[in-house]
Design an enzyme around this catalytic site. Structure first.
Site, PDB file in Angstrom:
ATOM      1  N   ASP A   1      -5.338  -6.866   5.889  1.00 22.64           N
ATOM      2  CA  ASP A   1      -6.480  -6.107   5.284  1.00 22.64           C
ATOM      3  C   ASP A   1      -7.498  -7.332   4.928  1.00 22.64           C
ATOM      4  OD1 ASP A   1      -8.315  -4.608   4.585  1.00 22.64           O
ATOM      5  OD2 ASP A   1      -6.990  -3.668   3.131  1.00 22.64           O
TER       6      ASP A   1
ATOM      7  N   ASP B   1      -2.606 -18.187   1.947  1.00 28.37           N
ATOM      8  CA  ASP B   1      -3.765 -19.051   1.187  1.00 28.37           C
ATOM      9  C   ASP B   1      -4.361 -19.997   2.129  1.00 28.37           C
ATOM     10  OD1 ASP B   1      -1.207 -20.226   0.718  1.00 28.37           O
ATOM     11  OD2 ASP B   1      -1.740 -20.734  -1.290  1.00 28.37           O
TER      12      ASP B   1
ATOM     13  N   TYR C   1       0.884  -1.130  -0.066  1.00 28.16           N
ATOM     14  CA  TYR C   1      -0.045   0.000  -0.007  1.00 28.16           C
ATOM     15  C   TYR C   1       0.897   1.248  -0.137  1.00 28.16           C
ATOM     16  CZ  TYR C   1      -3.751  -3.161   1.197  1.00 28.16           C
ATOM     17  OH  TYR C   1      -4.905  -3.870   1.060  1.00 28.16           O
TER      18      TYR C   1
ATOM     19  N   ASP D   1     -10.913  -9.081   7.411  1.00 23.23           N
ATOM     20  CA  ASP D   1     -12.294  -8.757   6.987  1.00 23.23           C
ATOM     21  C   ASP D   1     -12.792 -10.271   6.873  1.00 23.23           C
ATOM     22  OD1 ASP D   1     -12.173  -6.129   6.422  1.00 23.23           O
ATOM     23  OD2 ASP D   1     -13.476  -6.201   4.562  1.00 23.23           O
TER      24      ASP D   1
ATOM     25  N   LYS E   1       3.818 -15.605   2.473  1.00 29.58           N
ATOM     26  CA  LYS E   1       3.886 -16.115   1.270  1.00 29.58           C
ATOM     27  C   LYS E   1       5.106 -16.374   0.641  1.00 29.58           C
ATOM     28  CE  LYS E   1       1.483 -17.479  -2.330  1.00 29.58           C
ATOM     29  NZ  LYS E   1       0.559 -18.904  -2.225  1.00 29.58           N
TER      30      LYS E   1
END
Ligand code: NAD
Length: 360
Positions: free
Chosen positions: A247, A223, A141, A251, A191
Site C-alpha cells: 500500500d 525501509d 488490514y 503510492d 521486514k
C-alpha cells in the site's frame, strides 16, 4: 464478445474518473465489435447514505454475477471520525475479500512526455518499467484480533499481522509468473529482521523461487526498498510484497510517473476455466475531496484500469494495447489535467476522456 461489467463509481472524484473510464470502455468495445452490458452499483460513502452500510449485499451479489468490476474510489471526509465498520473504506476491503481478489497489480512506468512532472531527475525516472505485486487479502488490514479497548492511559489499539504459507505461496507464484514474461527478476520486500511474519514470507518466497530457475529472486527490507525506489527505481522489474508494505510503496511508486492520477491497478483472484481472471479494476488514487466536483481529476489511472480489465478479465490484448497507446498519444499531445502541469491551460476530466476516445 459480450462483457458484463459492474461499475462502482464510489465517492468524490471516483464518480468523475469512472464516467470517463466507462466512456472509453464503450468506445473501444464498439470499435472492436464487442458488446458491453453495464450495471451500476453502490459502494462506499454513497452506499452508506443510501443503504446504511458501505458494502450492500446487493453490490456483492452483482459483483459475483458480472464478469468484472470497475471501481472509482471511496471516501468522504464526513466519515473520517466514524468507527471502522461504518467507514466507506470498509466497503472497499469488503468487496476485495468477497471477490477473493488476492493480488493487486500496480504497474509503474515512466512516460517520456511526463518526465518533467516527476519529482525525480529525468535520468533517474526515464525507463522505469516495473510492476508492484501486492498481497491484498491478508496481513495487518484483516488480521485478528483487532480493535481499541480499555480507557485512559491503558486504552489500547491492536492490529495483527498474520500470513499463512498458502497465502504467501499463491501471491509469490503470481509474481514469478508475471516476471517470466518481463525482465525475469522478482524483488521480494519484507521486514524479516524484525517480524516473524516476514521470516515466514522470505522462507516461502525462496521455496517458490526454486520452481523458477529462469527468474532471479532477491530480497530487500522494506525501509531499504522505500529508499531504493527513489534512488534507483530502474533496478526493479517485479516487486512482490505484503498488503501494508505494498500500500505504502505503491503510492511512493506512483509519483515516479508524475502523478498519482496516472496509476491503474488490477486486483485479481481465481482464474476461470477460459483463462480469464476474476478481477476488480480501479485507479490507485482515492476520492480526492480537495478537487472533487471540479472536473479537475486526471482520469488516466481509471482509463488505464479499463485496459487492465480488457487484458486480464477478457483476454482482449489488442483492445488493451489500443487503450494504452491512446493514453500515450494524449500525454504526448499535452492535453492533460492540472496535476500533470501542462504548458497551456489544463484540460478538464471530461476533455481527457474524449481525447482518449478520439485517439483510439
Ligand atoms: P487521494 O488519493 O484521494 O488524494 C491525494 C492527493 O492526490 C490529493 O491532493 C488529490 O487531489 C490528488 N489526486 C488524487 N487523485 C488524483 C487524480 N486522479 N487527479 C489529480 N489529482 C489527484 O488520497 P487522500 O487525500 O489520502 O484520501 C482521500 C480519501 O480517499 C480518504 O477518504 C481515503 O480513505 C480515500 N482513499 C480511497 C482509496 C480507494 O478508494 N482505493 C485509496 C486511497 C484513499
Amino acid at each position: 464478445m459480450k462483457m458484463n461489467v459492474l461499475v462502482l463509481p464510489g465517492d468524490g472524484i471516483g464518480t468523475e474518473v469512472t464516467r470517463e473510464a466507462v466512456r472509453v470502455l464503450q468506445h473501444v468495445a464498439a470499435k472492436f465489435g464487442h458488446e458491453v452490458q453495464l450495471t451500476e452499483g453502490l459502494l462506499g460513502g454513497v452506499a452508506i447514505h443510501k443503504t446504511g452500510v458501505p458494502l450492500p449485499e446487493e453490490t456483492e451479489k452483482l459483483a459475483h454475477a458480472c464478469d468484472a468490476t470497475l471501481l472509482g474510489a471511496v471516501g468522504l471526509p464526513e466519515f473520517d471520525d466514524a468507527p471502522p465498520q461504518q467507514r466507506p473504506e470498509k466497503g472497499l476491503l469488503g468487496i476485495r475479500k468477497a471477490l477473493g481478489v488476492y493480488a493487486n497489480l500496480r504497474p509503474v512506468r515512466s512516460f517520456r512526455s511526463l518526465l518533467d512532472s516527476s519529482p525525480l531527475k529525468n535520468e533517474r525516472v526515464d525507463g522505469v518499467d516495473m510492476i508492484i505485486v501486492r498481497e491484498l487479502n491478508g496481513g495487518l488490514y484483516y488480521g485478528l484480533p483487532r480493535g481499541v479497548e480499555g480507557e485512559g492511559a491503558e486504552e489500547r489499539g491492536t492490529n495483527t499481522m498474520t500470513y499463512t504459507r498458502a497465502e504467501i505461496q499463491r501471491i509469490t507464484r503470481m509474481a514469478f509468473e508475471l516476471a517470466k514474461n518481463r525482465r525475469r527478476k522478482v524483488t521480494s520486500v519484507d521486514k524479516s529482521n524484525v517480524l516473524e511474519t516476514s521470516q515466514l514470507w522470505r522462507k516461502v518466497v525462496n521455496e517458490v523461487a526454486a520452481e523458477y530457475p529462469g527468474v532471479k529472486c532477491e530480497h530487500l527490507l522494506v525501509d531499504n526498498a522505500a529508499m531504493q525506489l527513489i534512488l534507483n527505481p530502474k533496478q526493479f522489474d517485479v516487486m512482490l510484497t505484503e498488503n501494508m508494505f505494498g500500500d505504502i510503496l505503491s503510492d511512493e511508486g506512483s509519483v515516479l510517473s508524475g502523478s498519482i492520477g496516472m496509476l491503474p491497478s488490477a486486483s485479481i483472484g481465481a482464474q476461470r476455466p477460459s483463462g480469464a481472471w476474476v478481477g476488480l479494476y480501479e485507479p490507485v488514487h482515492g476520492s480526492a475531496p480537495d478537487i472533487a466536483g471540479q472536473n479537475k481529476a486526471n482520469p488516466l489511472g481509471a482509463i488505464g484500469s479499463v485496459a487492465a480489465m480488457l487484458e486480464y478479465s477478457f483476454q482482449l490484448l489488442e483492445e488493451a494495447a489500443a487503450v494504452n497507446r491512446a493514453i500515450d498519444a494524449v500525454l504526448e499531445s499535452g492535453n492533460v489535467t492540472a496535476d500533470l502541469r501542462p504548458k497551456g491551460a489544463p484540460a478538464g476530466t471530461d476533455q481527457v476522456g474524449k481525447a482518449v476516445c478520439d485517439a483510439i
